[in-house]
Structure formats: structure tokens, C-alpha cells
Design a protein around this motif. Structure first.
Motif, PDB file in Angstrom:
ATOM      1  N   HIS A  92      -9.169   0.964  -4.179  1.00  0.00           N
ATOM      2  CA  HIS A  92      -8.260   0.034  -3.523  1.00  0.00           C
ATOM      3  C   HIS A  92      -8.792  -1.398  -3.517  1.00  0.00           C
ATOM      4  O   HIS A  92      -8.146  -2.304  -2.987  1.00  0.00           O
ATOM      5  N   THR A 141      -2.825  -1.189  -0.669  1.00  0.00           N
ATOM      6  CA  THR A 141      -3.927  -1.303   0.288  1.00  0.00           C
ATOM      7  C   THR A 141      -3.558  -2.277   1.396  1.00  0.00           C
ATOM      8  O   THR A 141      -4.272  -3.224   1.697  1.00  0.00           O
ATOM      9  N   SER A 145      -2.678  -5.519  -1.016  1.00  0.00           N
ATOM     10  CA  SER A 145      -2.217  -4.773  -2.191  1.00  0.00           C
ATOM     11  C   SER A 145      -2.147  -5.701  -3.401  1.00  0.00           C
ATOM     12  O   SER A 145      -1.926  -6.905  -3.271  1.00  0.00           O
ATOM     13  N   CYS A 164      -3.644   5.789  -3.615  1.00  0.00           N
ATOM     14  CA  CYS A 164      -3.285   4.366  -3.522  1.00  0.00           C
ATOM     15  C   CYS A 164      -2.642   3.789  -4.770  1.00  0.00           C
ATOM     16  O   CYS A 164      -2.211   2.634  -4.752  1.00  0.00           O
TER      17      CYS A 164
END
Length: 228
Positions: A92, A141, A145, A164
Motif C-alpha cells: 500500500h 490506502t 490511495s 488493496c
């Protein structure tokens, strides 16, 4: 106090198992958590610089968790005490850590094995590698992200985490299906822990997972993450 003796070949030796197969087994003579963490740090500092884990700590002791007790964006929140799927640690983050070091404080009863799989053994063709390097995926995340690919440019590392990664188009779905299928069908190594065991994993090369665990088994592994 003298630091605990580490019984193993030097992980920096080019002919050593870390370089041959992507992971190596070591042992700390000390059996309490502090001894094992010191042994992890001593080995890790030969390889690079420690980086914090998800909780922001440089040194952690981790144990299997039920889904309701886990961090909401972790694999444990999705899989709980069932088998944790193969993944790349810190997928992530834009740059996953290079090495993952685990030390067995308590193997637990019943013990749960750590599973190890070198992604370079999955038999990808050049066209398949190109797909993994080019197809966009979304790395979820929270507020941080970002978009990425499964395979880093030049094949430096594989970013793989079923918890993820999300495909963004048909190419991304093909890439996810490709690697999911290869990982599911591949033979792997399983390490059955004994107290004091230490494993160094080349996180850019070897995916890891965990076999199912029972609630309250007592399994505890010390963990540090290394960038290099």
C-alpha cells in the motif's frame, strides 16, 4: 549485556540462500522478545535502514487477529484467522520495503506456518511481464490511495496484495487474473516456526502468507522492515 549470538551464514554473501532463493533462515540463541528483536536489528542493519510498519513502529510483535480486532485496511480485517494470502509487505506504499525480517517469539499451539513464494518462478512470458508492468491498478490506502502497476518498471519488484489492489480497466483485470491464477497454482515453501527462528525475506522477490491460525494460539512473531 552481550548481544544474542546469531547462528547463520552472513546474509550479505552473494552465494547465500537469501540471494539464491530470496529468503534465508537464521537463529537467535536468546529466547525472550528483546533478544530476538536485537537479533533482527543486527541482521537488518547489515542490509539497510529500518522503516516503520503500518502502526508507525520500527519494531513490532505481531500475532494472528480475528477480523474484528484487526486494522480496518489490513489483510487480517478481510481474512481474520483464515489463511492469509500471499502478498508483498507494504504494497500500500509507493515503494514497498526491500526486506522483511521475522523472528519467532512463540510458535503458538497449534502453530501456523509462514508460506514463501518466489514470484520469479511463476513462469511469466515476456508479453505477460509487459502486461503486469503496464496495466493500471488502483492501490487503495485511504486518503493516500494512488495508481500504480503490479510489476514495477524494469521488474524491480512485484506489488501484490489482494487486500488493496483494484483493477481499473480490462487490462488491469487481465493482469490481476493472471497473477492470481499463477500464485494459486504455484508450489511454495512453508516454514514451520520454532522459538528463536529468524527469517529474512527479500520482499521485492518473495511473496509471503500464513496458514490458518486458531484464536488464542499464542503465535507471536517479532517483525522489522528494511529499506535498501
Amino acid at each position: 549485556m552481550l548481544s544474542p549470538k546469531i547462528v547463520a551464514s552472513d546474509p550479505e554473501q552473494p552465494a547465500g540462500p537469501l540471494y539464491k532463493r530470496g529468503w534465508s533462515l537464521h537463529s537467535s540463541e536468546g529466547s525472550n522478545p528483546d533478544d530476538i528483536v536485537r537479533a533482527l536489528v543486527e541482521l537488518g542493519e547489515r542490509l539497510g535502514t529500518r522503516v516503520p510498519g503500518r502502526a508507525g513502529l520500527l519494531e513490532e510483535v505481531v500475532e494472528p487477529l480475528a477480523a474484528e480486532d484487526a486494522h480496518p485496511r489490513s489483510l487480517s480485517a478481510r481474512y481474520g484467522l483464515s489463511a492469509l494470502p500471499f502478498h508483498t509487505e507494504l504494497s500500500h506504499r509507493p515503494r514497498p520495503c526491500r526486506y522483511l525480517l521475522l523472528g519467532c517469539v512463540d510458535p503458538g499451539s497449534p502453530a501456523a506456518a509462514t508460506m514463501l513464494l518466489d514470484w520469479r518462478t511463476l513462469g511469466f512470458s515476456q508479453d505477460e511481464l509487459a502486461l503486469l508492468e503496464e496495466a493500471p491498478v488502483f492501490v487503495r490506502t485511504g486518503r493516500r490511495s494512488f495508481y500504480s502497476t503490479i510489476l514495477a518498471p524494469g521488474g524491480a519488484f512485484l506489488r501484490y496484495d489482494p487486500g488493496c489492489l483494484e483493477a481499473m480497466d480490462d487490462r488491469g483485470r487481465r493482469a490481476m487474473q493472471l497473477i492470481d491464477g499463477r500464485v494459486a497454482a504455484a508450489p511454495f515453501d512453508a516454514h514451520h516456526w520454532r522459538q528463536g527462528d529468524i527469517i529474512i525475506i527479500d520482499n521485492w522477490r518473495v511473496l509471503h502468507g500464513r496458514s490458518p491460525s486458531d484464536h488464542g494460539s499464542g503465535r507471536r512473531l517479532a517483525r522489522i522492515l528494511i529499506d535498501a
